[in-house]
Motif scaffolding. Structure first.
Motif, short mmCIF file in Angstrom:
data_model
loop_
_atom_site.label_atom_id
_atom_site.label_comp_id
_atom_site.label_asym_id
_atom_site.label_seq_id
_atom_site.Cartn_x
_atom_site.Cartn_y
_atom_site.Cartn_z
N ALA A 514 13.53 54.78 10.78
CA ALA A 514 12.64 53.61 10.85
C ALA A 514 13.26 52.52 11.71
CB ALA A 514 12.37 53.09 9.44
N ALA A 515 14.59 52.31 11.57
CA ALA A 515 15.26 51.31 12.40
C ALA A 515 15.21 51.69 13.87
CB ALA A 515 16.71 51.14 11.93
N VAL A 516 15.35 53.00 14.17
CA VAL A 516 15.29 53.45 15.56
C VAL A 516 13.91 53.20 16.15
CG1 VAL A 516 15.40 55.50 17.05
CG2 VAL A 516 17.12 55.16 15.26
N VAL A 517 12.86 53.48 15.37
CA VAL A 517 11.50 53.22 15.85
C VAL A 517 11.28 51.73 16.08
CG1 VAL A 517 9.07 53.31 15.15
CG2 VAL A 517 10.52 55.30 14.82
N ALA A 518 11.83 50.89 15.21
CA ALA A 518 11.69 49.44 15.40
C ALA A 518 12.36 49.01 16.70
CB ALA A 518 12.28 48.70 14.21
N GLU A 519 13.52 49.57 17.00
CA GLU A 519 14.21 49.23 18.26
C GLU A 519 13.41 49.72 19.47
OE1 GLU A 519 16.90 47.31 18.87
OE2 GLU A 519 16.61 46.84 16.75
N ASN A 520 12.77 50.87 19.32
CA ASN A 520 11.94 51.36 20.41
C ASN A 520 10.76 50.43 20.64
OD1 ASN A 520 11.10 53.05 22.43
ND2 ASN A 520 10.87 54.87 21.16
N ALA A 521 10.18 49.92 19.53
CA ALA A 521 9.07 48.96 19.67
C ALA A 521 9.55 47.68 20.35
CB ALA A 521 8.49 48.65 18.29
N ALA A 522 10.81 47.29 20.11
CA ALA A 522 11.34 46.08 20.73
C ALA A 522 11.39 46.19 22.25
CB ALA A 522 12.74 45.79 20.19
N ASP A 523 11.54 47.43 22.77
CA ASP A 523 11.54 47.60 24.23
C ASP A 523 10.23 47.14 24.84
OD1 ASP A 523 14.08 48.60 24.13
OD2 ASP A 523 13.46 50.70 24.13
N TRP A 558 10.31 58.12 19.99
CA TRP A 558 11.69 58.58 20.08
C TRP A 558 12.26 58.51 21.49
CZ3 TRP A 558 12.42 58.16 15.30
CH2 TRP A 558 11.47 58.56 14.37
N GLU A 559 11.59 57.79 22.39
CA GLU A 559 12.16 57.58 23.71
C GLU A 559 13.44 56.73 23.57
OE1 GLU A 559 9.25 55.77 26.16
OE2 GLU A 559 7.91 57.50 26.20
N ARG A 560 14.44 57.10 24.35
CA ARG A 560 15.74 56.41 24.30
C ARG A 560 16.30 56.42 22.86
NH1 ARG A 560 14.95 50.63 26.75
NH2 ARG A 560 17.23 50.65 26.52
N GLY A 561 16.01 57.53 22.15
CA GLY A 561 16.43 57.62 20.76
C GLY A 561 17.92 57.54 20.58
N ASN A 562 18.68 58.21 21.45
CA ASN A 562 20.15 58.18 21.32
C ASN A 562 20.69 56.76 21.51
OD1 ASN A 562 20.24 60.92 20.84
ND2 ASN A 562 20.59 61.45 23.00
N GLU A 563 20.15 56.06 22.50
CA GLU A 563 20.60 54.70 22.77
C GLU A 563 20.33 53.78 21.58
OE1 GLU A 563 19.44 51.06 25.82
OE2 GLU A 563 19.03 53.15 26.40
N HIS A 564 19.13 53.91 21.04
CA HIS A 564 18.78 53.05 19.90
C HIS A 564 19.54 53.45 18.64
CE1 HIS A 564 15.92 50.95 22.26
NE2 HIS A 564 15.04 51.94 22.34
N SER A 565 19.82 54.74 18.47
CA SER A 565 20.62 55.17 17.33
C SER A 565 22.01 54.55 17.39
CB SER A 565 20.72 56.69 17.29
OG SER A 565 19.46 57.28 17.08
N GLU A 566 22.58 54.52 18.57
CA GLU A 566 23.90 53.91 18.72
C GLU A 566 23.85 52.42 18.41
OE1 GLU A 566 25.15 54.82 22.65
OE2 GLU A 566 25.41 56.98 22.25
#
Length: 633
Positions: A514-523, A558-566
């Motif tokens: 969920a946090a990763v999806v939120a970071e993706n939305a921030a893009d 899940w675009e840029r998922g690895n970056e946002h996971s980090e």
């Protein structure tokens, strides 16, 4: 008929909601007290005849009998003290009594609130026939105190309730010790040996992790009967058994296993899996807490009201009231409850704070604390209990003490209500003089707010509130939906709010994605929109649901998922270095906040930070931020 059924169901729901509150339990206890008084003052002697009736149990050729009032006081009240034992055990092992600094002040206040009333009573009754009743005004009635605080409402902040609950636990421990040590007249060594043997077997079963309910019921009954025969008051058996009941905080494995079984049951329901799932879910809560949930309503709505009816009855004739008005017993009890409790708790709080022995939760001011000290003078259940022990051979003194309890409790309630009405937000903050009030520094420095953070509010706000949160955490969700909007409305541009990720995948398996999806939305400049959506659907954060939420907003999750996971992982590690262990954790101007998560507690902390920033602008720990993202408010 359908309309009548709807109204009936609505009324039934409201009634059950009322009963589930402290106000409901207090109202029933108050009604039982009034019923006991009315019954005792009816013509004739039906009240005393009924409660002196003998109830006898027979087993083969053996019989065991007690008057009805003794069955209530010695039998049913053992269950009440058993629940107190459960509460004490829980607070000592996993509750507030674990933290020395948090427990020192309410413990000292409780001791002061017991010692000073006893001294006041003794000063009035020294050398007189009622001298032995010094224990009557010592204990507060938690049910009545909490019920009145519920009526007081917002004038009683969450931190004050936490303080008074801790005080009540220590108060209960002290009352039990007083009953056991000072109000035991005779001792039977053989019965004590039997009680000690039953206790040893209970300890052995607990050590062997045998949790068979019938075994504990039989052993508990033997322990109670032996304690009764020994001369020690049998309610002590209830306390002992309650303290021994297992209590723990479930580990992550139990939560994860329960979650997996619930999901398996949803996919393929079956009776066998339903039973296994129920057992798995049950193991996430300790036996101690289960028993408190199960026995709590019986104690609040049956045992305590029956005790009140059986013991509160006293004839209020003109002669009795005139005698009580000048009786040292009545005056000593009333003065102890009103003046003694108030002075004892206030002094017992001031001394450890002055010497910096401990802390209080939240930013309590003296007006709030003095209101709590005043209402703590409501003494009923344990006070009546001690009255029957102290004046067992003197009905006249017993009646005078009961009148003092009723009068003193009413005066204490009125005094507390007045203090809360007039001074609940006045006075200095209750804190040691050697350091500032409010939040304390975290073990490590909190990372400064930068352009990478998600923030609401102007960068130049004098107060910055940083939250480390988890999208599946129910407390974070409650803060987001109930507290944060009220804080922003109250403080406006003076407050800046920052959210940082601290997912707990050990407990909340969907929090990290969920946090990763939120970071993706921030893009795409839509962090706060997704943030709101995730908290609105906390129970539905599985990967398919997260994918749907993202696509509804027009982007792939899940675009840029690895970056946002980090990024999420880095935020959690930084939080851990700053001392964050769970969610939600708040920092106010870089200093860790350790009070309650409600509006009153956080408003107090923000208000204190504003005062310090205004008084000493150079000393305020203010985050200096880089230019913010466009989507940040």
């Amino acid at each position: 008929m359908s309309g009548q059924v709807a109204v009936s169901r609505e009324g039934d729901g409201r009634f059950r909601e009322f009963l589930s509150t402290e106000t409901g339990g207090t109202a029933i206890l108050l009604a039982a007290t009034v019923a006991g008084l009315l019954w005792a003052n009816l013509p004739g002697e039906s009240y005393e005849r009924f409660w002196h009736s003998e109830l006898t149990l027979g087993f083969g050729g053996r019989t065991f009998g007690l008057p009805l009032r003794d069955w209530v006081n010695d039998g049913l009240m053992a269950v009440f003290f058993f629940v107190i034992g459960l509460e004490i055990s829980r607070e000592v092992k996993i509750g507030q009594l674990r933290d020395r600094r948090l427990v020192t002040v309410p413990a000292a206040a409780a001791l002061g609130g017991m010692a000073v009333p006893a001294l006041v009573y003794h000063a009035v009754n020294a050398g007189g026939p009622g001298a032995g009743g010094w224990g009557v005004p010592m204990a507060s009635d938690t049910a009545f105190v909490l019920g009145l605080l519920t009526v007081v409402g917002t004038r009683c902040p969450g931190p004050l309730r936490a303080f008074l609950l801790t005080l009540a636990v220590v108060d209960d421990i002290g009352a039990i010790l007083v009953i056991a040590v000072f109000y035991t007249e005779r001792l039977s060594v053989p019965a004590l040996l039997v009680a000690a043997g039953a206790f040893a077997v209970v300890v052995a079963l607990r050590w062997a992790r045998v949790w068979r309910t019938p075994a504990y019921v039989v052993l508990g009954t033997v322990l109670w009967a032996a304690t009764l025969e020994s001369g020690v008051h049998p309610t002590l058996a209830g306390i002992v058994l309650g303290v021994l009941v297992n209590v723990y905080v479930a580990d992550d494995e139990k939560f994860l296993r329960a979650g997996e079984m619930v999901r398996a049951l949803a996919r393929d329901p079956s009776p066998e899996l339903a039973v296994a799932t129920a057992g798995s879910v049950r193991r996430t809560v300790s036996v101690n807490e289960w028993l408190q949930i199960r026995l709590g309503p019986w104690v609040s709505y049956l045992i305590l009201p029956v005790f009140a009816i059986a013991n509160a009855g006293v004839r209020l004739t003109g002669d009795v009231l005139r005698e009580a008005a000048t009786s040292p017993v009545t005056l000593g009890v009333a003065a102890g409850l009103v003046a003694g409790k108030f002075a004892g708790i206030a002094l017992g709080t001031w001394i450890p704070l002055r010497l910096d022995w401990g802390d209080l939760p939240g930013g309590l001011v003296w007006g709030q604390l003095l209101g709590g000290a005043a209402v703590s003078g409501i003494g009923f259940t344990v006070a009546l209990f001690v009255t029957d022990l102290a004046f067992a051979g003197s009905p006249e003194l017993r009646s005078q003490a009961k009148i003092g309890i009723i009068a003193g409790s009413l005066l204490a309630a009125g005094l507390g209500w007045t203090v809360f009405r007039l001074a609940w937000n006045r006075g200095a903050v209750c804190a040691p003089p050697s350091r500032p009030a409010g939040p304390r520094r975290a073990p490590g420095p909190m990372p400064p707010v930068t352009a990478a953070d998600h923030a609401l509010g102007p960068a130049g706000a004098p107060v910055t509130l940083v939250e480390y949160g988890d999208y599946e955490c129910p407390y974070c969700g409650r803060f987001h939906t109930e507290v944060l909007p009220a804080l922003r409305e109250r403080f406006g541009d003076r407050l800046r709010y920052v959210f940082r990720h601290f997912p707990l995948p050990e407990i909340h398996p969907n929090a990290f994605p969920a946090a990763v999806v939120a970071e993706n939305a921030a893009d795409g400049g839509r962090f706060w929109e997704m943030h709101d959506r995730l908290f609105a659907d906390q129970l539905h954060l599985e990967v398919p649901a997260l994918t749907r939420y993202a696509r509804d907003m027009g982007f792939e999750p899940w675009e840029r998922g690895n970056e946002h996971s980090e990024r999420v992982t880095a935020q959690r590690r930084a939080g851990e270095r700053a001392g964050v262990e769970g969610t939600p954790t708040f920092f106010v101007n870089g200093m860790r906040y350790e009070g309650s998560y409600d509006l009153a507690g956080l408003s107090g902390a923000v208000g204190l930070a504003l005062e310090r920033a205004a008084a000493e602008p150079g000393a305020a720990l203010r985050d200096r931020c880089e230019p913010r993202r466009e989507e940040d408010g």
